[in-house]
Design a protein around this motif. Structure first.
Motif, short mmCIF file in Angstrom:
data_model
loop_
_atom_site.label_atom_id
_atom_site.label_comp_id
_atom_site.label_asym_id
_atom_site.label_seq_id
_atom_site.Cartn_x
_atom_site.Cartn_y
_atom_site.Cartn_z
N GLU A 10 38.95 -73.98 -50.26
CA GLU A 10 38.22 -74.56 -51.38
C GLU A 10 38.60 -73.95 -52.72
O GLU A 10 38.71 -74.65 -53.72
N ARG A 16 36.53 -80.81 -55.01
CA ARG A 16 36.12 -81.06 -53.62
C ARG A 16 35.92 -82.56 -53.48
O ARG A 16 35.23 -83.17 -54.30
N CYS A 18 35.06 -85.98 -50.99
CA CYS A 18 34.45 -86.52 -49.77
C CYS A 18 34.86 -87.98 -49.64
O CYS A 18 34.69 -88.76 -50.59
N VAL A 61 35.77 -82.25 -48.08
CA VAL A 61 34.49 -81.79 -47.56
C VAL A 61 33.85 -82.89 -46.72
O VAL A 61 34.20 -84.07 -46.86
N TYR A 63 30.44 -83.63 -46.42
CA TYR A 63 29.22 -84.26 -46.93
C TYR A 63 29.33 -84.59 -48.42
O TYR A 63 29.88 -83.82 -49.19
N SER A 65 27.11 -84.46 -50.67
CA SER A 65 26.42 -83.49 -51.50
C SER A 65 27.29 -82.29 -51.86
O SER A 65 27.02 -81.59 -52.83
N GLN A 66 28.36 -82.05 -51.11
CA GLN A 66 29.28 -80.94 -51.38
C GLN A 66 30.41 -81.35 -52.32
O GLN A 66 31.15 -80.50 -52.79
N ASP A 68 32.73 -82.96 -55.45
CA ASP A 68 32.84 -83.21 -56.88
C ASP A 68 33.20 -84.67 -57.12
O ASP A 68 32.91 -85.24 -58.16
#
Length: 94
Positions: A10, A16, A18, A61, A63, A65-66, A68
């Motif tokens: 990371e 990040r 998703c 990532v 999820y 919520s994790q 960017d």
């Protein structure tokens, strides 16, 4: 040109990312191109294997919520584009 490098850690990434299940959930819909010369802007992605070749580094990532940036891969180039036009990363991938 969006020449994307997927990094292992990371702290090596610029963002990040998703991959979301539906186009409506995405900030950016992207299209993968087969040749680096076809990579353009933020939406036509070509994946590279070396850091020196990359215009942008991502860390995937699991999820939303994790992340960017929430992305969705489209099958046709004309469907690619920003869905969230006010996103902080707009214009920075390529």
């Amino acid at each position: 040109m969006a020449k994307i490098l997927e990094v292992k850690y990371e702290n090596q990434a610029q963002a990040r990312v998703c991959e979301v299940a539906y186009e409506s959930q995405a900030d950016l819909c992207w299209y993968e191109v087969p040749y680096d010369t076809q990579a353009s802007g933020d939406v036509a992605w070509f994946f590279v294997t070396r850091e020196s070749q990359a215009s942008f580094k991502i860390f995937r990532v699991k999820y939303e919520s994790q992340a960017d940036l929430k992305v969705f891969k489209v099958k046709h180039a004309e469907k690619a584009g920003w869905r969230n036009t006010a996103h902080a990363l707009k214009g920075k991938l390529g």
